[in-house]
Design a protein around this motif. Sequence first.
Motif, PDB file in Angstrom:
ATOM      1  N   HIS A  13       0.875  -1.175   0.000  1.00 43.06           N
ATOM      2  CA  HIS A  13       0.000   0.000   0.000  1.00 43.06           C
ATOM      3  C   HIS A  13       0.908   1.219   0.000  1.00 43.06           C
ATOM      4  O   HIS A  13       1.833   1.304   0.815  1.00 43.06           O
ATOM      5  CB  HIS A  13      -0.897   0.015   1.234  1.00 43.06           C
ATOM      6  N   ALA A  20       3.313   0.529   3.044  1.00 40.32           N
ATOM      7  CA  ALA A  20       2.825  -0.444   4.030  1.00 40.32           C
ATOM      8  C   ALA A  20       2.775  -1.826   3.367  1.00 40.32           C
ATOM      9  O   ALA A  20       2.293  -1.965   2.240  1.00 40.32           O
ATOM     10  CB  ALA A  20       1.444  -0.044   4.527  1.00 40.32           C
ATOM     11  N   THR A  22       1.472  -5.752   3.845  1.00 40.93           N
ATOM     12  CA  THR A  22       0.588  -6.632   4.616  1.00 40.93           C
ATOM     13  C   THR A  22       0.526  -7.995   3.927  1.00 40.93           C
ATOM     14  O   THR A  22       0.794  -8.100   2.730  1.00 40.93           O
ATOM     15  CB  THR A  22      -0.843  -6.067   4.685  1.00 40.93           C
ATOM     16  N   SER A  23       0.151  -9.020   4.708  1.00 42.09           N
ATOM     17  CA  SER A  23      -0.042 -10.346   4.119  1.00 42.09           C
ATOM     18  C   SER A  23      -1.521 -10.695   4.200  1.00 42.09           C
ATOM     19  O   SER A  23      -2.056 -10.900   5.290  1.00 42.09           O
ATOM     20  CB  SER A  23       0.788 -11.380   4.882  1.00 42.09           C
ATOM     21  N   THR A  31       1.375  -5.135  10.293  1.00 45.68           N
ATOM     22  CA  THR A  31       1.720  -4.489   9.026  1.00 45.68           C
ATOM     23  C   THR A  31       3.110  -3.861   9.170  1.00 45.68           C
ATOM     24  O   THR A  31       3.403  -3.225  10.177  1.00 45.68           O
ATOM     25  CB  THR A  31       0.693  -3.380   8.717  1.00 45.68           C
ATOM     26  N   THR A  47      -4.405  -2.476   9.821  1.00 41.72           N
ATOM     27  CA  THR A  47      -4.029  -1.946   8.513  1.00 41.72           C
ATOM     28  C   THR A  47      -4.137  -0.425   8.569  1.00 41.72           C
ATOM     29  O   THR A  47      -5.006   0.117   9.261  1.00 41.72           O
ATOM     30  CB  THR A  47      -4.962  -2.484   7.405  1.00 41.72           C
ATOM     31  N   ARG A  53      -3.765   0.294  -2.442  1.00 41.59           N
ATOM     32  CA  ARG A  53      -3.045  -0.945  -2.717  1.00 41.59           C
ATOM     33  C   ARG A  53      -2.519  -0.883  -4.147  1.00 41.59           C
ATOM     34  O   ARG A  53      -3.276  -0.661  -5.078  1.00 41.59           O
ATOM     35  CB  ARG A  53      -3.959  -2.149  -2.548  1.00 41.59           C
ATOM     36  N   TYR A 189       8.806 -11.108   7.147  1.00 44.35           N
ATOM     37  CA  TYR A 189       9.116 -10.231   6.008  1.00 44.35           C
ATOM     38  C   TYR A 189      10.571 -10.398   5.535  1.00 44.35           C
ATOM     39  O   TYR A 189      10.946  -9.855   4.507  1.00 44.35           O
ATOM     40  CB  TYR A 189       8.878  -8.759   6.389  1.00 44.35           C
TER      41      TYR A 189
END
Length: 698
Positions: A13, A20, A22-23, A31, A47, A53, A189
């Motif tokens: 994002h 940002a 995220t999964s 996040t 989030t 996104r 990550y």
Amino acid sequence: MMSTLPFRDINIHVSASHYAFTSPSSPSAPTLIVDRPTGDLRLNDGTLLGGKRVSSIAGILGMIKLRLDKYIIVITKAQPMGRLKGHMVYKVIATEFLPLRERPLHDPEEDTYLALLKSFIKSGPMYFSYSFDITNTFQRQAHSDPTTPLWKRADDRFFWNKFIQSDLIDFRTSGARYQHGQQPGIDPYILPVIFGMLEIIQTRIKSTPLTMVLITRRSRHRAGTRYFSRGIDEQGHVANFNETEQIIVLNDNMSGLGGFAGGNGMQNGKVGGSDGKEVQIMSYVQTRGSVPVYWAEINTLHYTPKLQIRGVETAVSAARVHFDEQIKLYGDNYLVNLVNQKGREKRVKEAYEQMVKMLVSSPAEGIQQDQISDEKFRVVEPKGRNSEMDRLHYVYFDFHNETKGMQWHRAQLLLDQLHDALDRQQYFRGVDMPAGLDGRLEIRNSQTSVVRTNCMDCLDRTNVVQSMLARWALNRQLTDLGVLSRGETFTADQDFEFLFRKLWADNADVVSKSYSGTGALKTDFTRTGQRTKAGALQDLNNSISRYAKNNFADGPRQDAFDLFLGTYLPSTSSSPVFADNRPILVQSIPYLFAFSMFFIFVGTFTRRLPEATVWPMRIFILAWILVAAWSFNFIYSHGMLYVNWPKLIPRPWATEGVNEALGKVRKDKVIGGFIPTHERGASTARFLNAEEGKKRIE
């Protein structure tokens, strides 16, 4: 345990103030926020609103700070290569650089840095797995803790993106401005990547199905190109160090490309073998690396570079550090040396032997000869076991003379010489632990030593010998399993023989390309078992390409290695790093040569008018031939001025050689008087940065 594995799917994002990550498959996971333009990291429980996104990515390769901006490098496309014991392995196909500044500043130096990195990542074969540690051999994995995060289990030597992951790793261990202390939430990550060769093939031998795997892991230490990284450094790292693991998996019915990335049911590889038989893993490991003394080959545009070897005594402490690590990791080391015993390579051979004698506490030497070679073998063995270094066993084999005239079968002599050592060495064998839920293996057999092979480049001769050792080990493994009967070899199965040869020839090409810029020589022997005329022609083509690339293209390639691996840290100083500091007149001579060749071509092939006289055109062509001959002679005589040297970390011998060549040019009768006596724009800032980069990478 699941949270310690990297995320298989990440969404980015983007907003003006942050990126940002995220999964979507792990909505409860924090996040990861990267603030813009500072690059500060933090973890957010929910989030963040406001960011749109942009895309889905396969993983974060790392973050790198260049001269003016910092960039997040994300993997946008990954190709599935096959399953290894139920775990999917991927190849990095495409990446993208996300700048932290919203409006990127255009700067020639920054653009050059970016271009170097992009071409390096695009050409470098890099592999990763979300659920399996491909940086470690099966034998090392059997002793590791599967509950620790994947990046912590990774072998430091082969964690290729470790430097560009250092921002994430530092945040994990000590936090940042907003969050202090350990941050385990960032573990998923951090994705370790290896650089090298990896092939997974499902096949069968004599109707027994098996999965054949070959993995070569290239060390990130002292990495670089053929002539700009040779020998050993002060930290005990040798150039072009590669660990090659040949693996066969039996009764593994989960090695295809089907399914989603290993799926949750296969996360820990605990998928039963076909027909209820236990899954068996067998692996055999070899290493290769540059001769561990201080030496260099200096490009001068001559086909054969100048060889420079410093006193062997100066490198003893570095070699001790190197072999200390090798013995701890692999046990006894059988050092197989294949360099020539005559000509220019002789000095490298003698330096290596001198080094081994200095390390081993009480060396005993033995020499064998035959009609072909005065010194077919030279063996340096310790008389006893008084120190750790007495686990080194040096075996020299005169590969060049013994296999001369396409007598390649004579390389078998080396296997005969090593037979007892190979017999004692064994190989790794493991089976799935019954009812084990963490995918661990029960160790049935361990490899107790390693053969470390080298020639001058650790490419062509080395690969021929390594493929022969791998063949020997594989025959032994298949015999022990009962797939082959005693005295039988897999050569009888033509399809499997072809596959084995192709795997090792592919390995030769990949390792060679990353070091020398071209595919390997002698691969016709590896592929077909015979030395052919077509293969010799291909070798000639590769040799010419190597000459051109090593002299005119390897400087930027070495710069890309140094930048990606953190050996060099870009500075914000205003002095141009990539500027050409040679005098303008010296720079212009290749253009003068090209210009004169053009006029010779035009003069030779232009149609003359019927009434035109011949002599003026002949004089014109002759004059340009003289200019072309002078220009070519000038370039060849002062070759060091025309080699494309690394710019980021200038090699000391290159700087000395270039200054010496400039001194000779100033004495040139034709143009010497026009050459200024000082170098334009010289700066020491790069050297300071190189030192800082070395400290950071350590």
